[in-house]
Design an enzyme around this catalytic site. Structure first.
Site, PDB file in Angstrom:
ATOM      1  N   ASP A   8       0.796  -1.237   0.000  1.00 28.03           N
ATOM      2  CA  ASP A   8       0.000   0.000   0.000  1.00 28.03           C
ATOM      3  C   ASP A   8       0.824   1.280   0.000  1.00 28.03           C
ATOM      4  OD1 ASP A   8      -2.179  -1.720   0.236  1.00 28.03           O
ATOM      5  OD2 ASP A   8      -2.170  -1.617   2.417  1.00 28.03           O
TER       6      ASP A   8
ATOM      7  N   ARG B 213      -6.020   0.000   1.173  1.00 30.58           N
ATOM      8  CA  ARG B 213      -6.683   0.307   2.457  1.00 30.58           C
ATOM      9  C   ARG B 213      -6.998   1.800   2.528  1.00 30.58           C
ATOM     10  NH1 ARG B 213      -3.702  -2.711   7.310  1.00 30.58           N
ATOM     11  NH2 ARG B 213      -1.866  -1.776   6.378  1.00 30.58           N
TER      12      ARG B 213
ATOM     13  N   HIS C 137      -6.377  -9.987  -5.541  1.00 33.84           N
ATOM     14  CA  HIS C 137      -5.066 -10.469  -5.079  1.00 33.84           C
ATOM     15  C   HIS C 137      -3.993 -10.588  -6.148  1.00 33.84           C
ATOM     16  CE1 HIS C 137      -7.300 -11.095  -1.436  1.00 33.84           C
ATOM     17  NE2 HIS C 137      -6.137 -11.170  -0.818  1.00 33.84           N
TER      18      HIS C 137
END
Ligand code: ADP
Length: 368
Positions: free
Chosen positions: A153, A197, A286
């Site tokens: 991230d 996120r 993923h």
């Protein structure tokens, strides 16, 4: 002779294997013994030679070309409890380890620092309960900890790049290139959701690299207009100039000016209802994590692995735990706990929708 163990923890990220490889080989090169802890903190709590293994030079051969993490990673609730950390301390001492390098995200690094802070009281309790000998109690008085940041991230404060972020970005860009080809053929619009996120780095950078039509990220939800109108204006303008493809990138944590979450379905609906575009949605999922690391991440992870071992060897009982970062292309050491705290404050400010505070915090610099 120091015995340095390395573990990977939290979410996997491409490049973690290069980090482990560099740590194992640098440790051996410097005359130390190298260990790996399998399955993150779970391996510490379970202990024994199956989970805390001594590694030789050959054991990491070829690891630069492997995706994921070969020593496993896990979320481990037991390590959040004192009794779990007590077992972890006992198992490290039984294995003869006196330094631990953790490659993970902010959660994993918080756990590492907590473990180090608690170490004196943990070993005292182990000694008093006769779970370690007096010799062991005297020999393993301190545990040196060092953190390297593995996260796709790119969400850690005080470092410009985390291990894995550029690999993930590359995967996203390739996927969008593939999507672009099919979108062109049918003159379609695509809504692409990417990970991150509460950090919009992957979405923003992928948007720049693929010249997306519109990008929605958590950090900049407000615009002078409602996002729906702004997006439709921009997309219509592009279409009116003859563009046959539309790509809108939505970060996992995207939010609107009214602070409600924006989902790919919301964007899809607007493109269909307001612009009558033939629209498809792709959640990349993923594939963004998997696969091998790009050269940048292999190099970053290798240089940071070398520096992590150096930092451990420089540490004394009084030095704060270091975090290995990269700033303006230089590998640097930052205070681990301050970096983690700052990262958590940024995340909390974003969750509390205080974007100015989040941005100000992100700009915070540490003077070493
Ligand atoms: P990340 O490291 O990617 O942020 P998590 O937040 O899931 O991922 O943390 C990974 C693991 O680190 C957890 O499963 C737990 O074992 C350990 N950990 C996280 N936070 C703490 C904490 N406050 N105290 C002790 N261990 C922790």
């Amino acid at each position: 002779q120091k015995a340095i163990a390395v573990m990977t923890s939290g979410g996997d990220a491409p490049g973690m294997n290069s980090n482990v490889r560099a740590i194992v080989r640098t440790a051996i090169w410097k005359g130390c013994r190298a260990y790996v802890v399998m399955e993150g903190y779970e391996g510490l709590v379970k202990g024994g030679p199956e989970y805390i293994k001594e590694f030789g030079w050959e054991d990491v051969r070829g690891w630069n070309s492997d995706g994921g993490t070969n020593i496993g990673t896990a979320r481990c609730m037991e390590f959040k409890e004192r009794w779990g950390r007590l077992l972890g301390a006992q198992h490290l001492i039984e294995a003869g380890v006196d330094a631990l390098i953790v490659c993970g995200g902010d959660g994993s690094l918080t756990g590492a620092d907590l473990f180090r802070g608690e170490w004196p009281s943990l070993i005292k309790e182990l000694f008093e309960n006769k779970r370690i000998s007096e010799d062991q109690y005297t020999k393993y008085k301190h545990l040196n900890i060092c953190g390297t940041v593995g996260s796709i991230d790119n969400d850690m404060s005080t470092t410009d790049a985390t291990i894995g972020a550029y690999s993930s970005l590359d995967r996203i860009c390739k996927a969008i290139d593939y999507i672009e080809a099919t979108a062109y053929s049918h003159s379609r619009a695509f809504v692409v959701e990417v990970m991150g996120r509460n950090c919009g780095w992957l979405a923003l950078m992928a948007g720049i690299a693929t010249s997306a039509d519109y990008i929605l990220i958590p950090e900049k939800p407000s615009s002078s207009k409602d996002w729906r109108d702004q997006m439709c204006d921009i997309v219509s303008k592009h279409r009116s100039k003859g563009k046959r493809t539309t790509v809108v990138i939505v970060a996992e944590g995207a939010i609107a000016a009214d602070l409600t979450p924006i989902t790919p379905d919301d964007v899809h609906k607007v493109l269909v209802d307001k612009l009558q575009l033939d629209t498809r949605t792709t959640i990349l999922g993923h594939v963004q994590r998997g696969g091998t690391a790009v050269a940048f991440d292999r190099i970053l992870a290798t240089l940071q692995g070398v520096e992590a071992v150096n930092a451990v060897l420089d540490s004394t009982k009084d030095t704060p735990s270091p975090l290995i970062a990269i700033n303006e292309n230089k590998i640097t050491r930052k205070p681990l706990i301050e970096s983690v705290k700052l990262t958590k404050s940024v995340a909390a400010a974003i969750q509390a929708k205080d974007f100015k505070k989040a941005m100000d915090l992100r700009d915070t610099e540490f003077v070493e």
